[in-house]
Motif scaffolding. Structure first.
Motif, PDB file in Angstrom:
ATOM      1  N   UNK A 197       0.830  -1.208   0.000  1.00 31.60           N
ATOM      2  CA  UNK A 197       0.000   0.000   0.000  1.00 31.60           C
ATOM      3  C   UNK A 197       0.863   1.256   0.000  1.00 31.60           C
ATOM      4  N   UNK A 198       2.059   1.212   0.616  1.00 34.59           N
ATOM      5  CA  UNK A 198       2.971   2.357   0.585  1.00 34.59           C
ATOM      6  C   UNK A 198       3.321   2.717  -0.853  1.00 34.59           C
ATOM      7  N   UNK A 199       3.641   1.704  -1.648  1.00 29.96           N
ATOM      8  CA  UNK A 199       3.971   1.933  -3.050  1.00 29.96           C
ATOM      9  C   UNK A 199       2.762   2.484  -3.810  1.00 29.96           C
ATOM     10  N   UNK A 200       1.574   1.992  -3.498  1.00 30.41           N
ATOM     11  CA  UNK A 200       0.367   2.479  -4.188  1.00 30.41           C
ATOM     12  C   UNK A 200       0.096   3.943  -3.857  1.00 30.41           C
ATOM     13  N   UNK A 201       0.326   4.354  -2.602  1.00 21.16           N
ATOM     14  CA  UNK A 201       0.169   5.772  -2.262  1.00 21.16           C
ATOM     15  C   UNK A 201       1.186   6.624  -3.005  1.00 21.16           C
ATOM     16  N   UNK A 202       2.464   6.195  -3.022  1.00 23.09           N
ATOM     17  CA  UNK A 202       3.511   6.985  -3.687  1.00 23.09           C
ATOM     18  C   UNK A 202       3.273   7.109  -5.179  1.00 23.09           C
ATOM     19  N   UNK A 203       2.723   6.067  -5.797  1.00 27.27           N
ATOM     20  CA  UNK A 203       2.481   6.108  -7.235  1.00 27.27           C
ATOM     21  C   UNK A 203       1.083   6.649  -7.558  1.00 27.27           C
ATOM     22  N   UNK A 204       0.367   7.129  -6.517  1.00 23.20           N
ATOM     23  CA  UNK A 204      -0.966   7.736  -6.652  1.00 23.20           C
ATOM     24  C   UNK A 204      -1.987   6.794  -7.273  1.00 23.20           C
ATOM     25  N   UNK A 205      -1.877   5.494  -6.971  1.00 30.05           N
ATOM     26  CA  UNK A 205      -2.830   4.511  -7.468  1.00 30.05           C
ATOM     27  C   UNK A 205      -4.076   4.430  -6.596  1.00 30.05           C
ATOM     28  N   UNK A 206      -4.038   5.027  -5.418  1.00 24.81           N
ATOM     29  CA  UNK A 206      -5.204   5.075  -4.538  1.00 24.81           C
ATOM     30  C   UNK A 206      -5.432   6.522  -4.118  1.00 24.81           C
ATOM     31  N   UNK A 207      -6.677   6.930  -3.891  1.00 25.46           N
ATOM     32  CA  UNK A 207      -6.942   8.323  -3.500  1.00 25.46           C
ATOM     33  C   UNK A 207      -6.361   8.644  -2.121  1.00 25.46           C
ATOM     34  N   UNK A 208      -5.833   9.823  -1.991  1.00 23.86           N
ATOM     35  CA  UNK A 208      -5.313  10.311  -0.723  1.00 23.86           C
ATOM     36  C   UNK A 208      -5.557  11.824  -0.693  1.00 23.86           C
ATOM     37  N   UNK A 209      -6.251  12.333   0.302  1.00 24.82           N
ATOM     38  CA  UNK A 209      -6.569  13.770   0.319  1.00 24.82           C
ATOM     39  C   UNK A 209      -5.337  14.669   0.413  1.00 24.82           C
ATOM     40  N   UNK A 210      -4.168  14.134   0.736  1.00 25.68           N
ATOM     41  CA  UNK A 210      -2.978  14.975   0.856  1.00 25.68           C
ATOM     42  C   UNK A 210      -2.542  15.570  -0.482  1.00 25.68           C
ATOM     43  N   UNK A 211      -2.768  14.862  -1.580  1.00 28.77           N
ATOM     44  CA  UNK A 211      -2.338  15.405  -2.873  1.00 28.77           C
ATOM     45  C   UNK A 211      -3.507  15.856  -3.738  1.00 28.77           C
TER      46      UNK A 211
END
Length: 64
Positions: free
Chosen positions: A46-60
């Motif tokens: 999941x860390x890799x998915x966040x860094x590659x923006x494959x999952x939504x994250x309100x930070x970006x």
């Protein structure tokens, strides 16, 4: 103790190709803090998915 440490550094968004092992200065703990020596660490998929923006994250995500 050495003045430097090995660290996994991520400097930009992207996949696992953005993870680099670097020699960095050992941080100096401030008043009331402790320095913990880590012998092993891991990264979760999941860390890799966040860094590659494959999952939504309100930070970006920019506000509308």
């Amino acid at each position: 103790m050495s003045d430097t440490m090995r660290a996994a550094a991520v400097r930009d968004f992207g996949g696992v190709d953005q993870i680099n092992v670097e020699q960095l200065p050992v941080p100096e703990p401030a008043e009331g803090e402790v320095l913990v020596r880590v012998h092993a660490a891991g990264l979760n998929p999941i860390d890799n998915k966040f860094r590659s923006k494959q999952v939504p994250n309100p930070l970006w995500q920019s506000p509308d």
